[in-house]
Design a protein around this motif. Structure first.
Motif, PDB file in Angstrom:
ATOM      1  N   SER A 127      -1.474   0.044 -11.948  1.00 20.26           N
ATOM      2  CA  SER A 127      -0.048  -0.804 -12.878  1.00 20.26           C
ATOM      3  C   SER A 127       0.630  -2.240 -11.719  1.00 20.26           C
ATOM      4  N   TYR A 128       0.510  -3.007 -12.476  1.00 18.28           N
ATOM      5  CA  TYR A 128       1.312  -3.999 -11.216  1.00 18.28           C
ATOM      6  C   TYR A 128       1.840  -4.522 -12.779  1.00 18.28           C
ATOM      7  N   ILE A 129       2.123  -4.097 -13.839  1.00 15.23           N
ATOM      8  CA  ILE A 129       3.599  -4.806 -15.327  1.00 15.23           C
ATOM      9  C   ILE A 129       4.527  -4.965 -13.966  1.00 15.23           C
ATOM     10  N   ASP A 130       4.558  -2.937 -14.527  1.00  9.73           N
ATOM     11  CA  ASP A 130       6.233  -2.858 -14.101  1.00  9.73           C
ATOM     12  C   ASP A 130       7.241  -3.601 -12.883  1.00  9.73           C
ATOM     13  N   THR A 131       5.665  -4.565 -11.975  1.00 10.19           N
ATOM     14  CA  THR A 131       6.153  -4.985 -10.529  1.00 10.19           C
ATOM     15  C   THR A 131       6.603  -5.950 -11.091  1.00 10.19           C
ATOM     16  N   TYR A 144      -0.265  -5.051  -7.904  1.00 11.98           N
ATOM     17  CA  TYR A 144       0.658  -6.940  -8.186  1.00 11.98           C
ATOM     18  C   TYR A 144       0.727  -8.355  -6.895  1.00 11.98           C
ATOM     19  N   TYR A 145       0.111  -7.064  -5.433  1.00 11.01           N
ATOM     20  CA  TYR A 145      -0.444  -7.728  -4.790  1.00 11.01           C
ATOM     21  C   TYR A 145      -2.065  -9.003  -4.850  1.00 11.01           C
ATOM     22  N   LEU A 146      -2.293  -8.604  -5.742  1.00 10.44           N
ATOM     23  CA  LEU A 146      -3.651  -8.624  -5.947  1.00 10.44           C
ATOM     24  C   LEU A 146      -3.837  -9.137  -6.841  1.00 10.44           C
ATOM     25  N   TYR A 147      -2.796  -9.267  -7.764  1.00  7.92           N
ATOM     26  CA  TYR A 147      -2.482 -10.505  -8.981  1.00  7.92           C
ATOM     27  C   TYR A 147      -2.137 -11.411  -8.715  1.00  7.92           C
ATOM     28  N   GLN A 148      -1.339 -11.153  -7.309  1.00 10.27           N
ATOM     29  CA  GLN A 148      -0.597 -13.142  -7.051  1.00 10.27           C
ATOM     30  C   GLN A 148      -1.509 -13.281  -6.129  1.00 10.27           C
ATOM     31  N   SER A 177      14.228  -1.706  -8.096  1.00  7.59           N
ATOM     32  CA  SER A 177      14.318  -0.251  -7.994  1.00  7.59           C
ATOM     33  C   SER A 177      12.819   0.169  -7.375  1.00  7.59           C
ATOM     34  N   PHE A 178      12.872   1.052  -6.734  1.00 10.00           N
ATOM     35  CA  PHE A 178      11.045   2.201  -6.774  1.00 10.00           C
ATOM     36  C   PHE A 178      11.264   2.687  -8.006  1.00 10.00           C
ATOM     37  N   TRP A 179      12.724   3.572  -8.618  1.00 13.29           N
ATOM     38  CA  TRP A 179      12.297   4.635  -9.452  1.00 13.29           C
ATOM     39  C   TRP A 179      12.181   4.016 -10.366  1.00 13.29           C
ATOM     40  N   VAL A 180      11.795   2.842 -10.977  1.00 12.56           N
ATOM     41  CA  VAL A 180      11.950   2.070 -12.124  1.00 12.56           C
ATOM     42  C   VAL A 180      10.600   2.866 -12.276  1.00 12.56           C
ATOM     43  N   TYR A 181       9.620   2.583 -11.099  1.00 19.53           N
ATOM     44  CA  TYR A 181       7.812   2.926 -11.584  1.00 19.53           C
ATOM     45  C   TYR A 181       7.792   4.581 -11.583  1.00 19.53           C
ATOM     46  N   ILE A 182       8.685   5.696 -11.450  1.00 17.11           N
ATOM     47  CA  ILE A 182       8.399   7.233 -12.089  1.00 17.11           C
ATOM     48  C   ILE A 182       9.404   7.423 -13.355  1.00 17.11           C
ATOM     49  N   LEU A 183      10.929   7.238 -13.269  1.00 14.38           N
ATOM     50  CA  LEU A 183      11.792   7.474 -14.508  1.00 14.38           C
ATOM     51  C   LEU A 183      11.574   7.549 -15.564  1.00 14.38           C
ATOM     52  N   PRO A 184      11.150   5.931 -16.086  1.00 18.34           N
ATOM     53  CA  PRO A 184      10.338   5.783 -17.019  1.00 18.34           C
ATOM     54  C   PRO A 184       8.604   6.187 -17.690  1.00 18.34           C
ATOM     55  N   ASN A 185       8.278   7.009 -16.879  1.00 14.05           N
ATOM     56  CA  ASN A 185       6.796   7.377 -17.124  1.00 14.05           C
ATOM     57  C   ASN A 185       7.159   9.018 -16.992  1.00 14.05           C
ATOM     58  N   LEU A 186       8.129   9.887 -16.753  1.00 15.65           N
ATOM     59  CA  LEU A 186       8.791  10.975 -16.831  1.00 15.65           C
ATOM     60  C   LEU A 186       7.932  11.896 -18.011  1.00 15.65           C
ATOM     61  N   ALA A 187       8.091  11.274 -19.293  1.00 18.90           N
ATOM     62  CA  ALA A 187       8.213  12.453 -20.353  1.00 18.90           C
ATOM     63  C   ALA A 187       6.708  11.259 -21.199  1.00 18.90           C
ATOM     64  N   ASN A 188       6.076  11.122 -21.601  1.00 19.04           N
ATOM     65  CA  ASN A 188       4.881  11.004 -22.141  1.00 19.04           C
ATOM     66  C   ASN A 188       4.462  11.122 -23.299  1.00 19.04           C
ATOM     67  N   ILE A 248       1.047  -1.355  -0.049  1.00 25.92           N
ATOM     68  CA  ILE A 248       0.051  -0.007  -0.063  1.00 25.92           C
ATOM     69  C   ILE A 248       1.035   1.069  -0.199  1.00 25.92           C
ATOM     70  N   LEU A 249       1.661   1.281   0.798  1.00 26.77           N
ATOM     71  CA  LEU A 249       3.075   2.523   1.230  1.00 26.77           C
ATOM     72  C   LEU A 249       3.539   2.951  -0.577  1.00 26.77           C
ATOM     73  N   VAL A 250       3.977   1.886  -1.132  1.00 22.49           N
ATOM     74  CA  VAL A 250       4.395   1.808  -2.205  1.00 22.49           C
ATOM     75  C   VAL A 250       3.430   2.755  -3.768  1.00 22.49           C
ATOM     76  N   SER A 251       2.297   1.486  -3.295  1.00 22.72           N
ATOM     77  CA  SER A 251       1.022   2.343  -4.254  1.00 22.72           C
ATOM     78  C   SER A 251       1.299   3.660  -4.568  1.00 22.72           C
ATOM     79  N   VAL A 252       1.009   4.215  -3.153  1.00 23.86           N
ATOM     80  CA  VAL A 252       0.794   6.022  -2.636  1.00 23.86           C
ATOM     81  C   VAL A 252       1.883   6.095  -2.420  1.00 23.86           C
TER      82      VAL A 252
END
Length: 306
Positions: A220-224, A239-243, A150-161, A85-89
């Protein structure tokens, strides 16, 4: 006198025809059926999550049977679930804000007619909307950049949309050029013009873009699965729900279910899945009535001016 009576008759609301009444009744019934079909799955999941499985006798579940909240207490006692939950928030808050900063400044630059190689840059951005490198090259690039686990894989690739850049640029181009020119006349630069004037004027489209991005990050859960599947501390809630839906509930959660519980009070895995689904969907259901108008405004941006 005749004219006044005639106007009065013309001003009276004409009675509705039988066909009009039947049409309205049919529309109302159709909307009611669609509402029930779409709403009942949420009601079923919500009721099941608060029910005791051994007391559920009717498959058409409308209200909780054997009301208890043990599924929720079990979930929140699990460290992995709480961490997800903390990671998603965190990604839902940080990702859209940083994305708006990058895409907004890029859109403002691309809106300038005298931008060097401006036409080429716009064409390259449009190109990325229709073609992508694919899953494997993207994964190799992320791995070479050291963003896996890394947590930043959730942030950096999506900066430029690209879509958000085009959306913001279309809105900025519809604004009067005198806005930023006034700031420059007063001695300011273009950076100050954007943050002090343009950014505030673009509040409707900024809100729409942030909300679109926040919904994407939350769901999103595919990137996880691709990049952080071996790091449980970086699992997102989805992703927790997916599992759990794949019947791969974490070992700590299973131990929490069985630890010190009698046979009558144990929580089934199905109830835990329903509880996770409720927790996942509930924030969006609460926020959507307040943010739906921004979704509409975001979809209408650029509908007049191409």
């Amino acid at each position: 006198m005749v004219l006044s009576n005639r106007k009065k008759r013309n001003g009276v609301r004409q009675p509705r025809t039988v066909g009009g009444v039947l049409f309205d009744v049919f529309n109302s019934l159709l909307m009611l059926i669609i509402f029930v079909i779409m709403f009942y799955p949420f009601l079923y999941v919500f009721s099941y999550s608060f029910s005791t499985p051994s007391q559920i006798t009717n498959p058409l579940l409308l209200l909780p049977q054997g009301f208890n909240i043990r599924a929720y207490t079990t979930l929140f006692s699990d460290a992995d679930f709480f961490q997800s939950i903390l990671v998603s928030v965190a990604r839902t808050i940080l990702g859209p804000l940083l994305m708006l900063l990058v895409c907004g400044m890029g859109a403002y630059a691309l809106s300038k007619r005298d931008l060097i190689f401006g036409k080429f840059l716009r064409m390259m951005i449009f190109f990325t909307m229709y073609f992508s490198a694919g899953v494997i090259p993207t994964y190799l690039l992320i791995k070479d950049l050291g963003l896996t686990r890394s947590f930043w894989v959730y942030i950096l690739p999506n900066l430029a949309n690209a879509y958000n850049v085009v959306l913001l640029r279309t809105y900025v181009e519809s604004l009067p050029h005198e806005l930023d020119e006034a700031v420059q006349i007063d001695g300011g630069n273009e950076l100050q013009a954007y943050f002090k004037v343009i950014f505030h004027v673009c509040l409707p489209v900024n809100a729409a873009v942030v909300l679109f991005s926040a919904i994407t990050h939350w769901n999103s859960y595919i990137d996880t699965q691709f990049y952080n599947s071996m790091s449980t501390e970086l699992y997102t809630l989805q992703y927790y729900l997916y599992q759990s839906l794949q019947a791969n509930v974490s070992q700590s959660l299973e131990e929490a279910v069985a630890r010190g519980a009698s046979a009558s009070s144990r929580v089934s895995t199905q109830t835990l899945k329903m509880a996770i689904t409720v927790i996942t969907v509930f924030p969006i259901m609460c926020l959507y009535p307040f943010i739906s108008r921004y979704f509409v405004s975001g979809l209408l941006v650029g509908s007049v001016k191409a």
